[in-house]
Design a protein around this motif. Structure first.
Motif, PDB file in Angstrom:
ATOM      1  N   SER A 111      54.090  66.959  22.315  1.00  0.00           N
ATOM      2  CA  SER A 111      52.838  66.245  22.503  1.00  0.00           C
ATOM      3  C   SER A 111      53.130  64.759  22.451  1.00  0.00           C
ATOM      4  O   SER A 111      54.059  64.305  21.800  1.00  0.00           O
ATOM      5  N   LEU A 144      51.163  60.995  21.766  1.00  0.00           N
ATOM      6  CA  LEU A 144      49.970  60.283  21.314  1.00  0.00           C
ATOM      7  C   LEU A 144      50.118  58.806  21.635  1.00  0.00           C
ATOM      8  O   LEU A 144      51.126  58.184  21.291  1.00  0.00           O
ATOM      9  N   VAL A 163      46.706  54.984  15.351  1.00  0.00           N
ATOM     10  CA  VAL A 163      47.651  55.992  15.831  1.00  0.00           C
ATOM     11  C   VAL A 163      49.029  55.764  15.214  1.00  0.00           C
ATOM     12  O   VAL A 163      49.774  56.714  14.963  1.00  0.00           O
ATOM     13  N   ALA A 198      55.888  65.606  17.631  1.00  0.00           N
ATOM     14  CA  ALA A 198      55.129  64.800  18.585  1.00  0.00           C
ATOM     15  C   ALA A 198      55.811  63.460  18.819  1.00  0.00           C
ATOM     16  O   ALA A 198      56.499  62.933  17.951  1.00  0.00           O
ATOM     17  N   PHE A 232      55.155  59.394  19.779  1.00  0.00           N
ATOM     18  CA  PHE A 232      54.105  58.395  19.635  1.00  0.00           C
ATOM     19  C   PHE A 232      54.467  57.145  20.431  1.00  0.00           C
ATOM     20  O   PHE A 232      55.534  56.563  20.248  1.00  0.00           O
ATOM     21  N   SER A 289      52.801  53.967  20.411  1.00  0.00           N
ATOM     22  CA  SER A 289      51.729  53.263  19.708  1.00  0.00           C
ATOM     23  C   SER A 289      52.250  51.981  19.085  1.00  0.00           C
ATOM     24  O   SER A 289      53.421  51.878  18.736  1.00  0.00           O
ATOM     25  N   LYS A 302      50.642  68.257  26.051  1.00  0.00           N
ATOM     26  CA  LYS A 302      49.403  67.685  25.515  1.00  0.00           C
ATOM     27  C   LYS A 302      49.584  66.183  25.316  1.00  0.00           C
ATOM     28  O   LYS A 302      50.584  65.759  24.745  1.00  0.00           O
ATOM     29  N   TYR A 317      47.425  62.660  23.998  1.00  0.00           N
ATOM     30  CA  TYR A 317      46.243  62.144  23.308  1.00  0.00           C
ATOM     31  C   TYR A 317      46.173  60.627  23.511  1.00  0.00           C
ATOM     32  O   TYR A 317      47.183  59.932  23.405  1.00  0.00           O
ATOM     33  N   MET A 365      40.544  60.550  22.572  1.00  0.00           N
ATOM     34  CA  MET A 365      40.107  60.532  21.180  1.00  0.00           C
ATOM     35  C   MET A 365      39.104  59.408  20.962  1.00  0.00           C
ATOM     36  O   MET A 365      39.339  58.246  21.327  1.00  0.00           O
ATOM     37  N   LEU A 417      43.263  67.454  14.254  1.00  0.00           N
ATOM     38  CA  LEU A 417      43.630  67.387  15.668  1.00  0.00           C
ATOM     39  C   LEU A 417      44.315  68.662  16.124  1.00  0.00           C
ATOM     40  O   LEU A 417      44.008  69.198  17.204  1.00  0.00           O
ATOM     41  N   THR A 426      42.616  71.111  18.807  1.00  0.00           N
ATOM     42  CA  THR A 426      43.344  71.352  20.047  1.00  0.00           C
ATOM     43  C   THR A 426      43.501  72.836  20.307  1.00  0.00           C
ATOM     44  O   THR A 426      43.274  73.323  21.428  1.00  0.00           O
TER      45      THR A 426
END
Length: 238
Positions: free
Chosen positions: A52, A54, A60, A72, A74, A76, A111, A113, A151, A227, A231
């Motif tokens: 995933s 994000l 985040v 996951a 990130f 961010s 996925k 986000y 989100m 989350l 999901t």
């Protein structure tokens, strides 16, 4: 003189011996390294298909640090906005420092986000919404098989909201409503976690935040678990 001749003979003998050893080594069959099995070469690709991603600003970042979302990726940073998200290079573990489009083109995610908008509340509203849509289009273009989760921006505390003319809960709700309309509940979904943290006024609970905007560490853990549960629930109905 005779002593020197003996030394010379010994040296010649040693050189001849070393040459013979090298010849034997060259003529001996070399042990071949076993080829890398196809499963080993493709394992990273297989694993990345289950990951995933994000994307978002400082909240985040907190989710990356305390959300327990293992496996996951990130993309961010503090201060990230819809205006600079496609232009900044971010260090992603096991990937490197990349642009968003490079990351999206280089890996496959199931996925994704997206949480952006709070840092842009002082900007022209419609322009910000359009730029958000551009990011959504970029994600869908580069990751057509991924499920995209938009989100909702988390609220700030009542004390913060009442004293900030730009970043306040009515402005956050207005932007959240705009991005929620982009969800089709087929490939694009809208997730609003504010119910986890809001008090009776619809503001971030004071106990859930240390500064009026960001969650405490335990809050990020709660958010991460929420989350994952949401999901699973959403995807089980598609």
């Amino acid at each position: 003189m005779k002593h020197m001749n003996k030394i010379g003979i010994v040296m010649l003998f040693l050189l001849a011996l070393l040459a013979a050893i090298n010849i034997v080594r060259e003529l001996s069959p070399q042990k071949e390294e076993p080829p890398i099995r196809e499963t080993e070469k493709t394992q990273s690709v297989i694993d990345s298909a289950e990951e995933s991603l994000l994307i978002g600003e400082s909240r985040v970042v907190g989710l990356a640090d305390y959300g327990d979302m293992h496996g996951a990726h990130f993309f961010s940073s503090v201060g990230m906005t819809v205006y600079n998200a496609a232009e900044v290079r971010i260090s992603v573990p096991n990937v490197g420092k990349v642009l968003l489009e490079e990351l999206l083109n280089g890996r496959k995610y199931d996925k994704i986000y997206l949480m952006l908008g709070i840092n842009e509340l002082g900007c022209q509203f419609q322009q910000t919404v359009e730029q958000y849509e551009n990011l959504v289009n970029l994600i869908q273009k580069t990751q057509p098989e991924a499920k995209l989760f938009l989100m909702a921006n988390l609220h700030v505390t009542q004390a913060w909201s009442d004293t900030d003319k730009t970043i306040n809960n009515p402005a956050i709700d207005r932007f959240n409503e705009a991005i929620s309309s982009l969800a089709d509940d087929k490939t694009v979904f809208y997730l609003d976690a504010n119910s986890l943290f809001d008090d009776e006024t619809g503001s971030l609970t004071e106990q859930e935040s240390a500064d009026g905007v960001h969650l405490v560490a335990e809050g990020y853990g709660k958010w991460g678990r929420w989350l994952e549960a949401q999901t699973e629930e959403v995807l089980s109905g598609t």
